[in-house]
Design an enzyme around this catalytic site. Sequence first.
Site, mmCIF file in Angstrom:
data_model
loop_
_atom_site.group_PDB
_atom_site.id
_atom_site.type_symbol
_atom_site.label_atom_id
_atom_site.label_comp_id
_atom_site.label_asym_id
_atom_site.label_seq_id
_atom_site.Cartn_x
_atom_site.Cartn_y
_atom_site.Cartn_z
ATOM 1 N N GLU A 51 0.852 -1.182 0.000
ATOM 2 C CA GLU A 51 0.000 0.000 0.000
ATOM 3 C C GLU A 51 0.891 1.236 0.000
ATOM 4 O O GLU A 51 1.741 1.397 0.871
ATOM 5 C CB GLU A 51 -0.918 0.006 1.225
ATOM 6 C CG GLU A 51 -1.933 -1.131 1.215
ATOM 7 C CD GLU A 51 -2.830 -1.155 2.435
ATOM 8 O OE1 GLU A 51 -3.710 -2.028 2.490
ATOM 9 O OE2 GLU A 51 -2.650 -0.304 3.339
ATOM 10 N N ASP A 62 -4.945 9.014 10.002
ATOM 11 C CA ASP A 62 -3.559 8.634 10.265
ATOM 12 C C ASP A 62 -3.104 9.063 11.653
ATOM 13 O O ASP A 62 -3.424 10.157 12.124
ATOM 14 C CB ASP A 62 -2.627 9.262 9.221
ATOM 15 C CG ASP A 62 -2.867 8.716 7.833
ATOM 16 O OD1 ASP A 62 -3.326 7.561 7.746
ATOM 17 O OD2 ASP A 62 -2.601 9.424 6.852
#
EC number: 4.2.1.20
Length: 256
Positions: A51, A62
């Site tokens: 990824e 995140d």
Amino acid sequence: MSQSILTTRIMEALAAGRKALIPFLPGGFPDKERFFDELAALDAGGADIIEIGVPFSDPVADGPVVEQASLDCLLNGTCLSWLFYELGKRKGQYRAGLVLMGYYNPFLQYGLEQLAADAADAGVSGFIVPDVPLEESGPLREALDKHGLDLIPLVGLNTSEERLAAYAQNARGYVYFVSVLGTTGMRESLPTEVKERLTAVRRIFNVPVALGFGIKSPEQLYAFGDLVDGVVFGSALIAHIKAGGTAAEFMARWRG
């Protein structure tokens, strides 16, 4: 439609008696020159899928490690057009399936049809877009479908069975199970309810299940047995590289 290359790579890992390894690395990290060295090392080290994070200025899903790495990449000039150009030059060099993980706004600005076409030309096999709800994913899914690209669903502890079933109707590649509530990052332990929810995901989806968000060690993964087909790790890899390590060293630890 034929079986996704992403599904194929995970099934090949399972046939070899192991879980699929899915490292995450922000595009352009730790710098634009070294990024492709680390990408090649991840591939050579046994990654089944890689990824690649598309840096964005407001990465809501995140944690601090990934967020700082992504911001550094933005400052270094990483952008979608650069990623596509550089990946395109290396198309066919990687065994691992490539997935772009990013937020919807940069993809919309790029243009969804152009995004899908350029991604396919660059050798990308799928996308993960954390901030696009199922109800709003139609235009993106349609553009990706035209070019044979997968839109990987993200589900988690608070996803109802009704919603899991809705995601499962169009799931291709694999389903990414978010193992904790909150942002990405390493955890010493995972919530006890993860196994219960994974059981439902396994029952409802017909694609492999990858576990991510909070994964720190191989031991955490194998505790889930057959409920999980693969593991996504990002924060631990980024921290390892920031500390002076290499992707090759990190992959050797996970391969055992």
